[in-house]
Scaffold this active site. Structure first.
Site, PDB file in Angstrom:
ATOM      1  N   SER A 187      36.989  32.902  36.991  1.00 22.10           N
ATOM      2  CA  SER A 187      36.618  33.235  38.368  1.00 22.10           C
ATOM      3  C   SER A 187      37.033  34.666  38.640  1.00 22.10           C
ATOM      4  O   SER A 187      37.889  35.211  37.947  1.00 22.10           O
ATOM      5  CB  SER A 187      37.338  32.321  39.356  1.00 22.10           C
ATOM      6  N   ASP A 188      36.452  35.268  39.644  1.00 19.29           N
ATOM      7  CA  ASP A 188      36.970  36.552  40.104  1.00 19.29           C
ATOM      8  C   ASP A 188      38.324  36.281  40.777  1.00 19.29           C
ATOM      9  O   ASP A 188      38.692  35.123  41.009  1.00 19.29           O
ATOM     10  CB  ASP A 188      35.992  37.226  41.069  1.00 19.29           C
TER      11      ASP A 188
END
Ligand code: NAG
Ligand code: NAG
Ligand code: NAG
Ligand code: NAG
Ligand code: NAG
Ligand code: NAG
Length: 796
Positions: A324-325
């Site tokens: 994920s960011d």
């Protein structure tokens, strides 16, 4: 990836000093008399030794030399295959240990001899300290080679340059890992499409074209990952293609990336936003894909099963992990209110296919999500497995790094003269000559007794390296680069914001008494950056005025240099005869000034071509940045976005760029007709069709050659990028024009060379219909190279 910056210090100490006390604390707990004696010995030793490694020695698991007992763990046995080893490891882990290995600062598991691992490192255009797992230290490794920001490197249209940069960056990265100041997993490149000129992170990308973005991403990823010993299963370092997908708004007026929902058609997703990611996985074999902050059609990308499990892992078959960011899951919970409980967000992300979370949500909430039945433990195992497979491919479980293939790399391999020369070469290859009235460039050093160097970026340092930079080995500013060749006089004129004209008089004075003027204008990270989109595309403040006034006062050639990530409306200068030349230098990296001087004084013939459209200022009033629809829409008056669809005026178009030479093209071989052999019973044999399915078996082997003769008719040797565009039949709202291939060649004066393109109609010429399916349109195609046109029919 900005949110977690605040925690960087914490992360660093976790990997450094603080780990010492943590390790000891853990040792005390683990050494309770309840444990059996032999295990107790191993555990105590392991825990305390990991603390010894805490600072400036590389982090790795399975130290068999010191702990022969680890031999009994199959996951440490390098003679076994990686799948078997990871299976063995995962089998030994508790649920909470698994959860702790799903986050960017993964927990140590002392009882298994596994130290904490920091997943988050960056190497967008050189090893960077933006991620907390990599840092510079004056005495250990003070800096790394800082290449031009990607948008300029992309302008070179040279795939072997992209590969070579990747390779040099991974060598420096691995050297830093060996020295204990870097991780092994680098969250680069950024292959999002630079859809809108206002985007603050457009500078990080290879531009607005999906083919160029793919052709940049693949060799860069291969340069980072591929090992020189040819071991295909192992990785030199791990790359990551981000931010999947349709991420191109950071912070524009009242809209920010944490809340933005990109409304994207199936057609645009398939033919604009996703191709670079697909190529990264299929052709680059990238070890990771990162999902973005934004939502796509109402679903956060990190929780979208169709996008992750369906597309990335299912269709493209990613061999690696999906990350994920940074803090994305927290953003889903807090900003997007995706679910009532954080456990639900965690479960949705894991079920969607997420393996690693930059942040700590997965560590905090996975065990509870499993206990509540929101996610199966087998799904958690899949995530853990993907992460550890990656670390095993990197050699993290193979004992001391110094004994491995890259073990000899160290400080001596970082910032070498050759690497710094490559940074200069990359900038030279990317710089774009936009205007050159009456051959004002190149300047002859012997005829310039004094050169006025003016403007806010004339002596730029940090502005040259843009965002996701590290600490460069050194800087060569424009002023320094030019001063090495001729005598210079420097006047800033104004700062980048340029809201004061106080020093304009000085600038004019300096200009009027010099033989030539170089004006270095543009932006820096206070104008366009991560979390900062522009609202206009003009030169900031009074910069245009400074340019015109200086140009008016000058008595010799006036060379305007634009240093920026995004395109600019420079119509005023373009139309001003007193401004004799314009160069775009992107954000040219640590050696930018040297490269600029090489071009201005004709030591290098410019060959860069714009990787994005330069629009007129009115564009920003016509197109809301939040409109992700690529295609023109007569009902709303939208003109379309990027050169593939935009129907309006441009200042400079995609692919534009001059040289000190001229090149002519001639078609020497290209078919006028390409016939698709349809099998018996194909529906298009009985009914009229305007296209055939490009996924269909009929659509393989539809190959043909296009051969061009390219001649350098100028006086100077140079490189020339041959860009071949196709305009397909006008069905399915197809692009009016799209880049289908390119090659770069070196030509001496009057040298000519055959440039051959091997085309596959199904691959190169296909378009996408409204449902996202690839098709080959039947009918007339226009192929264009420079001003050469060739018409061709695809028929059945
Ligand atoms: C850099 O490394 C040296 C040697 O390990 C250490 O003494 C020093 O404290 C470090 N400096 C910083 C700023 O971390
Ligand atoms: C995870 O737990 C830690 C420790 O309790 C806490 O500091 C952090 O804020 C939590 N993170 C999230 C996303 O809830
Ligand atoms: C130009 O920048 C360099 C590097 O920051 C600095 O050392 C030098 O003094 C500057 N030159 C002038 C004339 O300001
Ligand atoms: C000009 O910009 C500076 C910051 O660069 C700011 O401090 C100052 O207030 C601005 N002045 C005007 C007149 O806008
Ligand atoms: C957006 O930019 C403004 C400054 O222009 C800044 O104050 C704000 O924090 C930014 N917001 C986000 C979410 O990045
Ligand atoms: C492409 O880049 C490579 C690596 O820098 C260089 O050796 C080569 O000459 C370049 N190709 C052309 C045609 O300029």
């Amino acid at each position: 990836m900005l949110r977690m910056r605040h925690s960087r210090m914490a992360d660093r100490t976790l990997l450094g000093h603080e780990k010492k006390s943590r390790g000891l604390e853990r040792a005390r707990v683990l050494c309770s008399p309840l444990l059996t004696i032999p295990i107790l010995l191993i555990i105590c030793n392991l825990s305390s030794t990991i603390t010894v490694f805490a600072q400036y020695t590389p982090s790795y698991a399975c130290d068999l030399d010191k702990y022969p007992k680890l031999k009994d763990f199959a996951f440490c046995d390098t003679s076994l295959d990686i799948q078997t080893r990871v299976k063995d490891l995962v089998k030994r882990m508790t649920l909470q240990e698994k959860a702790g290995s799903l986050v960017s600062v993964a927990d140590s598991i002392s009882r298994l001899g596994i130290p904490s691992y920091g997943w988050w490192s960056e190497a967008l255009h050189g090893v960077s300290d933006t991620g907390p797992a990599t840092w510079f230290n004056k005495t250990i490794i003070p800096g790394a080679t800082s290449f031009p920001q990607v948008i300029l490197t992309a302008a070179s249209f040279n795939e072997s340059l992209f590969y070579t940069i990747g390779k040099v960056v991974s060598t420096e990265a691995r050297a830093m890992y060996n020295t204990g100041v870097a991780g092994l997993t680098f969250w680069s490149p950024n292959v999002n499409i630079f859809r809108d000129p206002r985007w603050g992170r457009g500078q990080e990308t290879p531009g607005e074209d999906p083919l160029l973005a793919s052709r940049y991403g693949v060799p860069f990823v291969r340069g980072l990952q591929e090992r020189e010993d040819g071991d295909k299963e192992k990785l030199k370092v791990g790359a990551c293609c981000k931010h999947y997908t349709a991420y191109d708004v950071d912070n524009w007026t009242s809209v920010d990336r944490f809340h933005f929902n990109a409304i994207v058609t199936k057609q645009d997703l398939e033919d604009t936003y996703n191709p670079p990611f697909k190529s990264c996985v299929l052709d680059g074999n990238v070890a990771s894909v990162m999902c973005s902050y934004n939502q796509v059609n109402g679903v956060p990308t990190c929780g979208d099963r169709a996008l992750l499990e369906g597309m990335v892992r299912g269709e493209w078959k990613l061999n690696g992990y999906i990350s994920s960011d940074c803090d994305s899951l927290h953003v889903m919970f807090k900003d997007q209110r995706w679910a009532e409980y954080p456990e639900e967000v965690t479960a949705d992300a894991l079920n969607a296919g997420l393996d690693l979370n930059c942040g700590d949500s997965l560590k905090n909430f996975t065990a509870n999500a499993v206990k509540r039945g929101l996610v199966k433990e087998s799904v958690v195992d899949r995530a853990v497995t993907n992460n550890y497979v990656t670390l095993m491919r990197l050699g993290f479980f193979d004992g001391h790094p110094s004994k491995q293939f890259y073990g000899k790399l160290g400080k001596k391999d970082v910032c070498t003269p050759a690497n710094q020369e490559l940074a200069r070469e990359a900038a030279r290859q990317g710089i774009v000559l936009l205007k050159n009235g009456f051959g004002s460039l190149p300047l002859l050093p012997t005829s310039i007794k004094s050169l006025a160097v003016i403007g806010p970026n004339a002596n730029a340092t940090k502005a040259m390296i843009g965002n996701y930079a590290g600490v460069p080995c050194k800087y060569t500013t424009p002023l320094q680069g030019l001063s090495e060749i001729v005598k210079t006089v420097y006047e800033e004129g104004c700062d980048v914001r340029c809201n004061s004209t106080k020093r304009f008089e000085n600038a004019k004075h300096v200009a009027s008494s010099a033989d030539a003027v170089v004006l270095v204008m543009g932006t820096d990270l206070t104008i366009e950056a991560e979390a900062l989109d522009r609202t206009d595309i003009d030169l900031p403040g009074q910069q245009n005025l400074l340019v015109s006034e200086v140009a008016y006062a000058a008595r010799g050639p006036v060379i305007l240099v634009i240093m920026s990530g995004g395109g600019m409306d420079v119509t005023v200068a373009k139309c001003d005869p007193k401004v004799t030349s314009i160069l775009w230098v992107g954000l040219p990296g640590q050696e930018g000034g040297g490269a600029l001087a090489d071009i201005i004084f004709g030591r290098h013939n410019p060959s860069g071509r714009l990787p994005m459209t330069w629009y007129p200022r009115s564009y920003v009033d016509m197109v809301p940045m939040t409109n992700n629809n690529m295609r023109p829409d007569p009902s709303t008056g939208q003109l379309g976005q990027t050169y593939r669809f935009y129907r309006g005026e441009t200042v400079y178009e995609f692919g534009y760029g001059l040289s000190y030479s001229s090149y002519v093209h001639r078609v020497i071989k290209a078919p006028k007709f390409v016939t698709i052999p349809l099998h018996e019973g194909h529906p298009c044999r009985s009914t009229a069709c305007n296209s055939i399915d490009a996924g269909d078996r009929v659509c393989s082997g539809l190959v043909f050659d296009v051969d061009l003769m390219v001649t350098n008719i100028g006086k100077m040797a140079g490189s020339h990028s041959v860009l071949i565009f196709s305009s397909p039949p006008t069905i399915f709202n197809a692009p009016q024009k799209q880049l289908v291939d390119f090659k770069k060649v070196w030509l001496e004066p009057w040298q000519r060379s055959v440039v051959s393109f091997s085309m596959d109609a199904c691959k190169h010429l296909s378009i996408v219909d409204e449902f996202g399916a690839r098709k080959v349109a039947l009918g007339r195609y226009l192929l264009q190279v420079g001003d050469i046109k060739h018409y061709m029919n695809i028929q059945i």
